[in-house]
Scaffold this motif. Structure first.
Motif, short mmCIF file in Angstrom:
data_model
loop_
_atom_site.label_atom_id
_atom_site.label_comp_id
_atom_site.label_asym_id
_atom_site.label_seq_id
_atom_site.Cartn_x
_atom_site.Cartn_y
_atom_site.Cartn_z
N PHE A 195 24.60 45.78 56.09
CA PHE A 195 24.50 47.48 56.78
C PHE A 195 23.41 48.24 56.14
N LEU A 196 22.47 49.10 56.82
CA LEU A 196 22.08 50.05 55.90
C LEU A 196 21.98 51.18 56.39
N PHE A 197 22.42 52.16 56.20
CA PHE A 197 22.73 53.57 56.30
C PHE A 197 21.50 54.73 55.94
N ARG A 198 20.91 55.72 57.25
CA ARG A 198 20.48 56.57 56.23
C ARG A 198 21.32 57.49 55.51
N LYS A 199 20.39 57.79 54.21
CA LYS A 199 20.20 59.02 53.20
C LYS A 199 21.63 59.54 53.86
N ASP A 200 21.35 60.25 55.09
CA ASP A 200 23.10 61.37 55.76
C ASP A 200 24.23 60.36 55.49
N GLY A 201 23.69 59.31 56.17
CA GLY A 201 24.80 58.79 55.91
C GLY A 201 25.31 58.24 57.85
N LYS A 202 24.05 58.58 58.41
CA LYS A 202 24.75 58.06 59.76
C LYS A 202 23.83 56.90 60.33
N PHE A 203 24.59 56.30 60.80
CA PHE A 203 24.36 54.42 60.98
C PHE A 203 22.83 53.74 61.41
N HIS A 204 21.74 53.02 60.89
CA HIS A 204 20.63 52.46 61.14
C HIS A 204 20.45 51.48 61.53
N ALA A 205 20.80 49.89 60.48
CA ALA A 205 21.20 48.68 61.97
C ALA A 205 21.97 47.96 60.80
N LYS A 206 22.04 46.62 61.41
CA LYS A 206 23.24 45.70 60.69
C LYS A 206 22.62 44.38 60.90
N ILE A 207 22.20 43.64 59.79
CA ILE A 207 21.67 42.52 59.61
C ILE A 207 22.86 41.27 59.58
N ASN A 208 23.41 39.88 60.62
CA ASN A 208 24.50 39.58 60.89
C ASN A 208 23.94 38.25 59.37
N GLY A 209 24.98 38.29 58.47
CA GLY A 209 24.71 36.71 57.92
C GLY A 209 25.64 35.63 57.90
N GLY A 210 25.72 36.25 59.53
CA GLY A 210 26.64 34.50 60.08
C GLY A 210 27.46 34.09 59.78
N PRO A 211 28.55 33.27 59.99
CA PRO A 211 29.29 33.01 59.69
C PRO A 211 29.66 32.67 58.21
N LYS A 212 31.28 32.69 57.15
CA LYS A 212 31.26 33.04 55.87
C LYS A 212 31.71 31.92 55.68
N PRO A 213 30.60 31.06 55.22
CA PRO A 213 31.34 29.55 54.55
C PRO A 213 32.45 29.57 53.98
N GLU A 214 33.52 28.44 53.70
CA GLU A 214 34.30 28.62 52.40
C GLU A 214 33.98 29.22 51.18
N TYR A 215 32.88 28.56 50.78
CA TYR A 215 32.60 28.53 49.20
C TYR A 215 30.61 29.64 50.00
N GLY A 216 30.33 30.40 48.88
CA GLY A 216 28.97 31.10 49.35
C GLY A 216 28.69 32.23 50.50
N GLY A 217 28.19 31.92 50.85
CA GLY A 217 27.74 33.71 51.87
C GLY A 217 26.61 34.51 50.88
N ILE A 218 25.72 35.60 51.87
CA ILE A 218 25.34 36.19 51.76
C ILE A 218 26.22 36.91 49.95
N LYS A 219 25.12 36.67 48.89
CA LYS A 219 26.18 37.24 46.86
C LYS A 219 24.90 38.04 46.56
N PHE A 220 23.74 38.76 46.81
CA PHE A 220 23.05 39.59 46.54
C PHE A 220 21.63 39.58 47.36
N LEU A 221 21.03 40.55 47.42
CA LEU A 221 19.93 40.80 47.79
C LEU A 221 19.02 41.14 47.24
N ASN A 222 17.49 40.54 48.24
CA ASN A 222 16.69 41.55 46.85
C ASN A 222 15.37 42.10 47.46
N ILE A 223 15.91 42.78 47.60
CA ILE A 223 14.96 44.25 48.79
C ILE A 223 13.32 45.20 48.27
N ASP A 224 12.22 44.58 49.08
CA ASP A 224 10.97 44.15 48.45
C ASP A 224 10.76 46.08 49.00
#
Length: 393
Positions: A68-97
């Motif tokens: 989820f991406l929110f602006r610094k004032d808390g307003k919603f900006h965007a959402k990235i759907n990681g897809g169905p979460k598998p039994e083991y795994g899913g998104i565990k960390f992000l790399n921000i450039d």
């Protein structure tokens, strides 16, 4: 090229069983609560990972497997759907450039997905190198971490390195050599989690780095690695000095940590430094009810504070910073402090915990700030969590 430079690391000698208490106002000069907009699209369960940019809060929620991406004032900006979460795994960390304004993560198939700061999918990255975690610094320098003792490989396997530096697609440096095949340590000796090994410093030119079963904190830049802090704990809370080198522990390290050495600190997590304060979490297997998890250490006075001993006071309207009504918040039990931007430290609390704290302080007849008054008027216990920004004195 080996980029590790040994230096005289500053010693942090502490007894985590004897922390001090304090009041919020004695440690922090400013505490702000940023309400995250709650809509059908933006509803999240918990702030499991937080990344702060100049304009955004970028949040990973394990339960929904979404970003989820929110602006610094808390307003919603965007959402990235990681897809169905598998039994083991899913998104565990992000790399921000931050320089290129991109978000990257490994998907369930170990591929790297890349999105822009508006949540738009970008062409997939083709990476053929193996790694567990990665972190991007300025000028297209990416750090890749992997520790793989594959004891079933041929005995002639050569040296490998835990940390590798790539400038674009070219290897530019490396640090911390080890042999893939040996009779001292193997893969199932390692206890690893989803917390990662890189912890932000507040700028995109350096990052803190912590190695498995070690008590050192390293600072990594685009062309160097240096050890800056070394923790020293009481003997009964420490791993044996020969824990990584003694073949007697071969194949038995995880068992030792889980049983014999259950009181020993086996990992330092979420290490951040802001002004003269160091924030961190210590991980052990043995977790009695009264044992603290997250700490604040004053590098000038050498005073150690347990977060669950830092009492809310009028300076933060008796609201949570890591505890609510005397008990650690859900976020703090799991994570502790979440990140820093170099000026402030950040945490999160659920709306349920916020409203519970407000009710507990009702008899104090507090006059809330405009932002907090609006938050309590427009939200309920089922609303999104709040981001807590704390600026040390």
């Amino acid at each position: 090229m080996n980029l590790f430079a040994q230096r005289d690391a500053r010693e942090i000698r502490i007894d985590p069983d004897r922390p001090m208490g304090s009041a919020v106002g004695r440690i922090f000069g400013v505490v702000r609560y940023i309400s995250l907009e709650t809509t059908k699209e933006s509803t999240l369960g918990r702030v499991d990972k937080l990344y702060v940019t100049d304009s955004l809060f970028i949040i990973l929620d394990y339960a929904t497997n979404n970003v989820f991406l929110f602006r610094k004032d808390g307003k919603f900006h965007a959402k990235i759907n990681g897809g169905p979460k598998p039994e083991y795994g899913g998104i565990k960390f992000l790399n921000i450039d931050r320089q290129r304004k991109t978000i990257m993560f490994k998907d369930a198939r170990n591929g790297i997905k890349m999105y822009d700061f508006d949540g738009n999918l970008l062409p997939d990255l083709k990476k053929d190198r193996n790694f567990e975690y990665f972190h991007t610094l300025r000028d297209s320098v990416t750090l890749y971490y992997s520790l793989n003792y594959d004891y079933r490989k041929d005995k002639k396997d050569s040296l490998d390195y835990e940390l590798k530096f790539y400038r674009g697609d070219s290897l530019s440096g490396r640090a911390f050599s080890y042999r893939n095949y040996n009779k001292t340590i193997r893969n199932d000796d390692l206890i690893t989690g989803s917390e990662g090994v890189f912890f932000e410093t507040g700028n995109d030119s350096t990052v803190h780095f912590i190695r498995t079963y070690r008590y050192q904190v390293y600072t990594v830049s685009r062309d160097s690695v240096s050890d800056v802090y070394r923790f020293v704990f009481p003997r009964e809370r420490s791993l044996p000095q020969d824990f990584l080198s003694n073949p007697a522990y071969y194949g038995n390290r995880a068992k030792y940590v889980l049983s014999t050495g259950a009181k020993a600190i086996f990992s330092i997590l979420y290490f951040y430094k802001v002004k003269n304060l160091a924030f961190f979490r210590l991980q052990t297997v043995d977790k009695p009810r009264k044992q603290s998890y997250s700490f604040v250490y004053n590098l000038d006075t050498q005073m150690l504070y347990a977060v669950d001993h830092i009492a809310p006071d009028p300076s933060n309207f008796y609201l949570p910073i890591g505890t609510s009504n005397g008990f650690p918040t859900a976020n703090f039990v799991t994570h502790g402090f979440l990140t820093t931007d170099g000026n402030a430290i950040y945490a999160a609390a659920s709306s349920q915990e916020m409203f519970a704290a407000k009710d507990m302080a009702a008899e104090k007849n507090l006059t809330y700030s405009d932002d907090l008054r609006e938050y309590f008027e427009r939200n309920t216990i089922k609303s999104n969590p709040v981001i807590i920004q704390m600026i040390p004195k």
